[in-house]
Design an enzyme around this catalytic site. Structure first.
Site, PDB file in Angstrom:
ATOM      1  N   GLU A  84       0.834  -1.217   0.000  1.00  0.00           N
ATOM      2  CA  GLU A  84       0.000   0.000   0.000  1.00  0.00           C
ATOM      3  C   GLU A  84       0.864   1.261   0.000  1.00  0.00           C
ATOM      4  OE1 GLU A  84      -2.419  -1.581   3.339  1.00  0.00           O
ATOM      5  OE2 GLU A  84      -4.129  -1.000   2.097  1.00  0.00           O
ATOM      6  N   GLU A 141      -3.943  -9.652   3.440  1.00  0.00           N
ATOM      7  CA  GLU A 141      -4.813  -9.311   4.576  1.00  0.00           C
ATOM      8  C   GLU A 141      -5.899 -10.335   4.855  1.00  0.00           C
ATOM      9  OE1 GLU A 141      -3.408  -7.174   2.660  1.00  0.00           O
ATOM     10  OE2 GLU A 141      -2.872  -5.376   3.775  1.00  0.00           O
TER      11      GLU A 141
HETATM   12  N1  COA Z   1       3.431  -7.208  12.418  1.00  0.00           N
HETATM   13  C1  COA Z   1       4.075  -7.456  13.565  1.00  0.00           C
HETATM   14  N2  COA Z   1       5.045  -8.363  13.687  1.00  0.00           N
HETATM   15  C2  COA Z   1       5.394  -9.043  12.582  1.00  0.00           C
HETATM   16  C3  COA Z   1       4.759  -8.842  11.344  1.00  0.00           C
HETATM   17  C4  COA Z   1       3.729  -7.872  11.276  1.00  0.00           C
HETATM   18  N3  COA Z   1       3.092  -7.596  10.155  1.00  0.00           N
HETATM   19  N4  COA Z   1       5.299  -9.680  10.430  1.00  0.00           N
HETATM   20  C5  COA Z   1       6.246 -10.376  11.086  1.00  0.00           C
HETATM   21  N5  COA Z   1       6.289 -10.005  12.380  1.00  0.00           N
HETATM   22  C6  COA Z   1       7.181 -10.497  13.424  1.00  0.00           C
HETATM   23  C7  COA Z   1       6.888 -11.956  13.761  1.00  0.00           C
HETATM   24  O1  COA Z   1       5.893 -12.040  14.753  1.00  0.00           O
HETATM   25  C8  COA Z   1       8.226 -12.444  14.256  1.00  0.00           C
HETATM   26  O2  COA Z   1       8.355 -12.035  15.594  1.00  0.00           O
HETATM   27  P1  COA Z   1       9.113 -12.955  16.676  1.00  0.00           P
HETATM   28  O3  COA Z   1      10.499 -13.091  16.155  1.00  0.00           O
HETATM   29  O4  COA Z   1       8.995 -12.162  17.936  1.00  0.00           O
HETATM   30  O5  COA Z   1       8.362 -14.252  16.719  1.00  0.00           O
HETATM   31  C9  COA Z   1       9.228 -11.635  13.444  1.00  0.00           C
HETATM   32  O6  COA Z   1       8.489 -10.525  12.912  1.00  0.00           O
HETATM   33  C10 COA Z   1       9.818 -12.390  12.262  1.00  0.00           C
HETATM   34  O7  COA Z   1       8.737 -12.939  11.500  1.00  0.00           O
HETATM   35  P2  COA Z   1       8.831 -14.423  10.911  1.00  0.00           P
HETATM   36  O8  COA Z   1       7.548 -14.704  10.251  1.00  0.00           O
HETATM   37  O9  COA Z   1       9.302 -15.338  11.965  1.00  0.00           O
HETATM   38  O10 COA Z   1      10.015 -14.222   9.842  1.00  0.00           O
HETATM   39  P3  COA Z   1      10.186 -14.839   8.412  1.00  0.00           P
HETATM   40  O11 COA Z   1      11.465 -14.308   7.912  1.00  0.00           O
HETATM   41  O12 COA Z   1       9.931 -16.301   8.450  1.00  0.00           O
HETATM   42  O13 COA Z   1       8.989 -14.201   7.534  1.00  0.00           O
HETATM   43  C11 COA Z   1       7.556 -12.467   6.663  1.00  0.00           C
HETATM   44  C12 COA Z   1       8.939 -12.822   7.271  1.00  0.00           C
HETATM   45  C13 COA Z   1       7.471 -10.970   6.541  1.00  0.00           C
HETATM   46  C14 COA Z   1       7.409 -13.111   5.287  1.00  0.00           C
HETATM   47  C15 COA Z   1       6.439 -13.010   7.596  1.00  0.00           C
HETATM   48  O14 COA Z   1       6.705 -12.558   8.899  1.00  0.00           O
HETATM   49  C16 COA Z   1       5.040 -12.578   7.245  1.00  0.00           C
HETATM   50  O15 COA Z   1       4.432 -13.124   6.350  1.00  0.00           O
HETATM   51  N6  COA Z   1       4.495 -11.602   8.005  1.00  0.00           N
HETATM   52  C17 COA Z   1       3.128 -11.202   7.916  1.00  0.00           C
HETATM   53  C18 COA Z   1       2.916 -10.322   6.777  1.00  0.00           C
HETATM   54  C19 COA Z   1       1.477  -9.912   6.688  1.00  0.00           C
HETATM   55  O16 COA Z   1       0.562 -10.663   6.785  1.00  0.00           O
HETATM   56  N7  COA Z   1       1.331  -8.610   6.484  1.00  0.00           N
HETATM   57  C20 COA Z   1       0.054  -8.051   6.295  1.00  0.00           C
HETATM   58  C21 COA Z   1      -0.346  -7.382   7.535  1.00  0.00           C
HETATM   59  S1  COA Z   1      -1.652  -6.312   7.142  1.00  0.00           S
END
Ligand code: COA
Length: 703
Positions: free
Chosen positions: A105, A125
């Site tokens: 976004e 989302e």
């Molecule tokens: N908000 C808050 N915390 C987040 C986050 C978010 N959108 N995305 C990731 N984190 C945090 C995780 O909780 C994790 O925290 P921890 O280490 O305390 O457990 C840390 O970031 C690392 O995330 P993790 O998923 O373990 O790392 P990864 O390298 O395997 O994957 C991403 C990275 C970004 C691909 C994955 O975290 C992801 O898909 N995040 C969600 C994205 C999402 O849905 N965004 C839309 C929100 S509207």
């Protein structure tokens, strides 16, 4: 400038950097930082273009999920993104890693987008039960054709940079460092005298067949996203983008977002987001405990499970030696693995050279000595204690010191298996689900003597092979299968009372289970569950000698899909299930013979009996310490048993129903159905009467 957002200038180009570890999720500090920096830059007339990038491993990976449902602190997303979009000079997003949710976004509110070739853009989302709420539903269809925008948002699948460029989301794909490439791109714009190109001022793209498109998407949602509200809200928001001016569309998006954030669906999916990360944390385990290195794997048994597990490791680039006792078994196993890879190649999800490389990593053997170099050896033969003990004794003789010995048993006492080795500290349960190369869950069973670093290694293995590892302790069936038992018992009892298998399964499926339990039994093989229960009747949770219709079906050889007949009839391999009047009549007659009052339980009753008995067993698992946390049980059931994610897993679902409601129902069933089976778990009773929940209990335990 704030820590979260800063900028530097180089000549007439400003480079703004978001730095909010670990994944640059947008929180109040990031929004405030962006506001401050963009306001400041607006006043600097010497700046002719602005590049917006991120520090660390990724561009913004989303809004900070911790802020959801809390009513976020100012400045809001719309204010900040509008400020970026209104910039009087071109703003160029420099995207690396994954631009997810708010990341896409923010990039969409920039005027141009330069992406690293490895970058991906997604709006996931819906997987959190919400819709893009920072203008994504309004801006994306102005950048890419409507059908592409809808697919991205409905599937949640990120688009790779090259595809994003094809669709119109990206202006330039860079193979070098992305911020430098974006600065070069910015300089070209300045040289050309190109100004801002505001997304909100563009028309929605690809609106020629809009009526048909929305009708098709509504039909798709009704079929594949049953019982969910966020996908329908998404369509409403995107429809507003098509029909209304930008600002009005934004209002529709905001109103829908606010509603969804508070809804159970989103709370459930957010719960799972954290639960799936929480499973990696083992209470009381010191951070000094490091995993053992895994560079080579051995598998015992070249059947369906052994083959599938071998593929998991080969897919992760780890060499595997697979052992069986007969050449014919090895040949058959290797042929099946080859066929599975071939199917992926023909579907286009695997390149022929990847298939060859993966197959090249799997070496068949008949010789136990060939497992001597493996760092972990996983036994995956059929459920027989004597056989498994024999194998573990052999493994103990050949495995190198420090090698981990894993068993894929789903019900056997692993402590007992470990006794035949001189290294019980290295023995662990690694329970994969069939087909192992596809199913997400890995139950990691910690035995009484398993060393802490072996558990940590198992969790690391799960991550390496892209599975969700959940730690359980030893008991009959561990977490997953132990809870299946009362669940299946109620389903079968409903049939003996007068329901048909189809009525039971369709009640469960309409509620959200991926497959009704009786159809699952047919798929897994009714005989397998039946024989396991007979062999270990004394271990069954409060179920000594309970009559199972599966016994009758097994006696007749009606053991499910593989026999073409079980609770249902099947025409041909993988055929669709059809009602079998003969089986129904047989089971109803049996119910009468057993003196079970004949009645047709309603759909609600079927669901309540099946789920509440499962939840009650979950409470026992928590009390016994078999499961570490209620949320771990939720991960097991959503990752491995087809429990609907949008209901958050059985324990989260129980909290949404209310534990007192469930306790009262259990007491009612105790009177009306069966006093022996309907006994509330003491923990459930305690929490219900205290007005508490599994969530609160977990929070208190972790303090
Ligand atoms: N908000 C808050 N915390 C987040 C986050 C978010 N959108 N995305 C990731 N984190 C945090 C995780 O909780 C994790 O925290 P921890 O280490 O305390 O457990 C840390 O970031 C690392 O995330 P993790 O998923 O373990 O790392 P990864 O390298 O395997 O994957 C991403 C990275 C970004 C691909 C994955 O975290 C992801 O898909 N995040 C969600 C994205 C999402 O849905 N965004 C839309 C929100 S509207």
């Amino acid at each position: 400038m704030s820590d979260a957002v800063s900028y530097t200038t180089s000549g007439d180009i400003a480079v703004v950097t978001i730095d909010s570890p670990p994944v640059n999720a947008v929180n109040q500090a990031v929004r405030a930082g962006l506001k401050q920096v963009f306001t400041e830059l607006e006043g600097q007339t010497r700046i002719k273009a602005i590049v917006l990038g991120c520090a660390g491993k990724t561009f913004v990976a989303g809004a900070d999920i911790k802020e959801f449902g809390t009513g976020i602190a100012a400045p809001g997303y719309h204010e900040v993104l509008r400020l970026i979009e209104d910039s009087p000079v071109p703003v160029i997003a420099a995207v690396h890693g994954t631009a997810l949710g708010a990341g896409t976004e923010i990039a969409s509110s920039c005027h141009y987008r330069v992406a690293h070739e490895g970058a991906r853009f997604g709006l996931p989302e819906l997987s959190l039960g919400i819709i893009p709420g920072a203008g994504g539903t309004q801006r994306l269809p102005r950048l890419v054709p409507l059908d592409v925008a809808l697919d991205m948002m409905l599937s949640g699948k990120p688009l790779p940079a090259a595809k994003a460029m094809e669709a119109g989301l990206v202006d330039c794909v860079a193979s070098s460092e992305v911020v430098a490439a974006a600065v070069a791109f910015a300089k070209e714009l300045v040289a050309k005298g190109a100004g801002p190109r505001r997304t909100r001022e563009q028309a929605v793209k690809g609106v020629e067949q809009v009526v048909e498109l929305f009708a098709a998407k509504r039909a798709q949602i009704a079929k594949t996203m049953r019982n969910r509200q966020s996908p329908l809200a998404l369509l409403d928001a995107v429809q507003a983008a098509v029909e209304k001016p930008f600002d009005q569309g934004l209002q529709v998006e905001s109103a829908l977002s606010a509603q969804l954030e508070q809804a159970t669906e989103s709370r459930a999916l957010r719960h799972l987001f954290y639960a799936e990360r929480e499973v990696r944390k083992i209470p009381g385990l010191s951070a000094d405990v490091k995993p053992r290195a895994i560079t080579r794997v051995g598998i015992v048994g070249a059947g369906t499970m052994g083959g599938g597990i071998s593929m998991c490791f080969a897919n992760a680039g780890i060499p595997v030696t697979i052992l069986d006792t007969a050449q014919a078994n090895l040949d058959r196993g290797m042929a099946t693995i080859g066929k599975n890879y071939e199917r992926s190649v023909s579907r286009g999800s695997l390149k022929p050279e990847q298939r060859d490389q993966r197959l090249g990593l799997i070496t068949p053997t008949l010789d136990y000595a060939a497992l001597g170099t493996a760092d972990v050896i996983i036994e995956a033969v059929f459920e027989n204690m004597a056989l498994k003990k024999d194998i573990f004794a052999k493994l103990d003789a050949v495995a190198k010191p420090g090698a981990i010995l894993g068993t894929n048993t789903s019900t056997l006492d692993i402590d007992e298996i470990a006794t035949v080795t001189k290294r019980p500290q290295d023995v662990i349960g690694l329970h994969f689900f069939s087909p192992a190369n596809v199913m997400q869950l890995l139950e990691i069973v910690q035995c009484s003597k398993t060393a802490a670093d072996v558990v940590v290694t198992a969790l690391e293995i799960a991550k390496t092979i892209k599975k969700t590892g959940v730690v359980a302790k030893v008991c009959y069936g561990f977490i997953g299968n132990r809870m299946m038992d009362p669940y299946g018992r109620e389903a079968e009892h409903c049939v003996l009372e007068g329901a048909t298998p189809e009525e039971v399964d369709s009640a469960l499926e309409s509620w959200g289970m991926a497959m009704g339990i009786l159809a699952v039994y047919d798929m897994a093989g009714i005989d397998i569950g039946h024989l396991t229960r007979v062999a270990r009747a004394h271990l069954l949770p409060r179920d000594p000698g309970f009559y199972r219709p599966s016994a009758m079906l097994t006696e007749r050889g009606w053991i499910g899909q593989k026999a073409g007949r079980g609770y249902y009839r099947y025409d041909g391999a993988g055929g669709k299930r059809a009602v079998d009047p003969e089986v129904i009549a047989m089971l109803h007659e049996e119910g009468q013979r057993l003196g079970i009052p004949q009645r047709k339980p309603g759909r609600d009753e079927i669901v309540e009996r099946c789920l509440y008995s499962m939840i009650n067993e979950g409470a026992l698992l928590l009390e016994e310490g078999i499961a570490l946390r209620a949320s771990d049980i939720d991960v097991v059931y959503t990752a491995g048993y087809g429990f609907p994610r949008y209901r958050g897993g059985p324990m989260f679902y129980a909290d949404t129903v209310g534990l007192k409601v469930i306790y009262d129902k259990i007491m009612e069933f105790q009177k009306t159905l069966d006093p022996q089976h309907w006994q509330p778990a003491p923990l459930l009773k305690k929490l219900a009467l205290a007005g508490s929940s599994f969530g609160q209990y977990q929070a208190e335990q972790s303090r």
